[in-house]
Design a protein around this motif. Sequence first.
Motif, PDB file in Angstrom:
ATOM      1  N   ASP A  83       0.806  -1.218   0.000  1.00 31.52           N
ATOM      2  CA  ASP A  83       0.000   0.000   0.000  1.00 31.52           C
ATOM      3  C   ASP A  83       0.840   1.270   0.000  1.00 31.52           C
ATOM      4  O   ASP A  83       0.299   2.368   0.137  1.00 31.52           O
ATOM      5  N   ASP A  84       2.148   1.138  -0.100  1.00 28.33           N
ATOM      6  CA  ASP A  84       3.046   2.290  -0.067  1.00 28.33           C
ATOM      7  C   ASP A  84       3.966   2.301  -1.272  1.00 28.33           C
ATOM      8  O   ASP A  84       4.137   1.295  -1.954  1.00 28.33           O
ATOM      9  N   ASP A 101       1.586   7.010   0.369  1.00 27.26           N
ATOM     10  CA  ASP A 101       0.537   6.048   0.098  1.00 27.26           C
ATOM     11  C   ASP A 101       0.532   5.719  -1.391  1.00 27.26           C
ATOM     12  O   ASP A 101       0.706   6.608  -2.225  1.00 27.26           O
ATOM     13  N   TYR A 102       0.348   4.448  -1.716  1.00 23.79           N
ATOM     14  CA  TYR A 102       0.395   4.023  -3.118  1.00 23.79           C
ATOM     15  C   TYR A 102      -0.594   4.790  -3.990  1.00 23.79           C
ATOM     16  O   TYR A 102      -0.263   5.196  -5.101  1.00 23.79           O
ATOM     17  N   ARG A 103      -1.804   5.003  -3.504  1.00 15.62           N
ATOM     18  CA  ARG A 103      -2.809   5.718  -4.308  1.00 15.62           C
ATOM     19  C   ARG A 103      -2.341   7.125  -4.664  1.00 15.62           C
ATOM     20  O   ARG A 103      -2.469   7.560  -5.803  1.00 15.62           O
ATOM     21  N   ASN A 104      -1.806   7.844  -3.691  1.00 17.89           N
ATOM     22  CA  ASN A 104      -1.328   9.208  -3.958  1.00 17.89           C
ATOM     23  C   ASN A 104      -0.141   9.200  -4.914  1.00 17.89           C
ATOM     24  O   ASN A 104      -0.069  10.008  -5.842  1.00 17.89           O
ATOM     25  N   GLY A 105       0.803   8.297  -4.664  1.00 18.04           N
ATOM     26  CA  GLY A 105       1.974   8.208  -5.533  1.00 18.04           C
ATOM     27  C   GLY A 105       1.604   7.819  -6.947  1.00 18.04           C
ATOM     28  O   GLY A 105       2.138   8.372  -7.914  1.00 18.04           O
ATOM     29  N   TYR A 106       0.683   6.871  -7.075  1.00 20.80           N
ATOM     30  CA  TYR A 106       0.240   6.459  -8.406  1.00 20.80           C
ATOM     31  C   TYR A 106      -0.414   7.628  -9.133  1.00 20.80           C
ATOM     32  O   TYR A 106      -0.141   7.866 -10.314  1.00 20.80           O
ATOM     33  N   ARG A 107      -1.249   8.371  -8.434  1.00 24.23           N
ATOM     34  CA  ARG A 107      -1.919   9.534  -9.041  1.00 24.23           C
ATOM     35  C   ARG A 107      -0.879  10.553  -9.534  1.00 24.23           C
ATOM     36  O   ARG A 107      -1.008  11.098 -10.620  1.00 24.23           O
ATOM     37  N   ARG A 108       0.158  10.800  -8.742  1.00 21.95           N
ATOM     38  CA  ARG A 108       1.183  11.782  -9.093  1.00 21.95           C
ATOM     39  C   ARG A 108       2.073  11.342 -10.251  1.00 21.95           C
ATOM     40  O   ARG A 108       2.522  12.166 -11.044  1.00 21.95           O
ATOM     41  N   HIS A 109       2.361  10.037 -10.323  1.00 16.61           N
ATOM     42  CA  HIS A 109       3.389   9.556 -11.255  1.00 16.61           C
ATOM     43  C   HIS A 109       2.889   8.501 -12.233  1.00 16.61           C
ATOM     44  O   HIS A 109       3.697   7.774 -12.815  1.00 16.61           O
ATOM     45  N   ASN A 115       2.873  -0.248 -16.062  1.00 17.44           N
ATOM     46  CA  ASN A 115       2.630  -1.660 -15.802  1.00 17.44           C
ATOM     47  C   ASN A 115       2.181  -1.942 -14.368  1.00 17.44           C
ATOM     48  O   ASN A 115       2.019  -3.094 -13.993  1.00 17.44           O
ATOM     49  N   TRP A 116       1.999  -0.900 -13.575  1.00 16.82           N
ATOM     50  CA  TRP A 116       1.572  -1.079 -12.194  1.00 16.82           C
ATOM     51  C   TRP A 116       0.052  -1.080 -12.125  1.00 16.82           C
ATOM     52  O   TRP A 116      -0.615  -0.425 -12.927  1.00 16.82           O
ATOM     53  N   GLY A 127      -2.150  -5.195  -1.503  1.00 17.27           N
ATOM     54  CA  GLY A 127      -0.951  -5.892  -1.063  1.00 17.27           C
ATOM     55  C   GLY A 127      -0.676  -5.760   0.419  1.00 17.27           C
ATOM     56  O   GLY A 127       0.308  -6.258   0.913  1.00 17.27           O
ATOM     57  N   GLY A 128      -1.552  -5.086   1.152  1.00 19.48           N
ATOM     58  CA  GLY A 128      -1.358  -4.948   2.592  1.00 19.48           C
ATOM     59  C   GLY A 128      -2.005  -6.096   3.333  1.00 19.48           C
ATOM     60  O   GLY A 128      -2.318  -7.131   2.758  1.00 19.48           O
TER      61      GLY A 128
END
Length: 133
Positions: A83-84, A101-109, A115-116, A127-128
């Motif tokens: 989740d990170d 947090d994975y959601r925030n990072g995914y949104r930014r990048h 492929n993620w 995955g947590g």
Amino acid sequence: MNSARLVRGAVAAALVTILLSACSSDGDDGVPRSWIRETYTVSGSRWLDKDSSPARVADAIHDHRKALDRSSGGGMRFLRYGDDMVTVSPHRGGSMIEIEDYRNGYRRHKQHLVNWPNPNSQSYRGGGPGEGK
């Protein structure tokens, strides 16, 4: 009166620190937060390595604890831990490390994370704890 405020503020700060550390992913499959804190120089909510490239820093973090997935783009390196997410960016001749947090990072990048898994999709499980339920 001011001393009572200071005590309340100190107690509140201690509680926040305890809660944040209790919620941090430093288990066997989570971000190696403690190791990052011990290895790199803190700068606010980020960490710095003044001498090493993002590739070298990301490799060191991954060597310490294997990431579930890795990606790169725009000079940055990305490591996914459940989740990170760890982002290692170029910074003044060295590197800056961010954990989010994975959601925030995914949104930014997301343009670099093709492929993620999209955390907003129905199939994303994070995955947590409780993964795959």
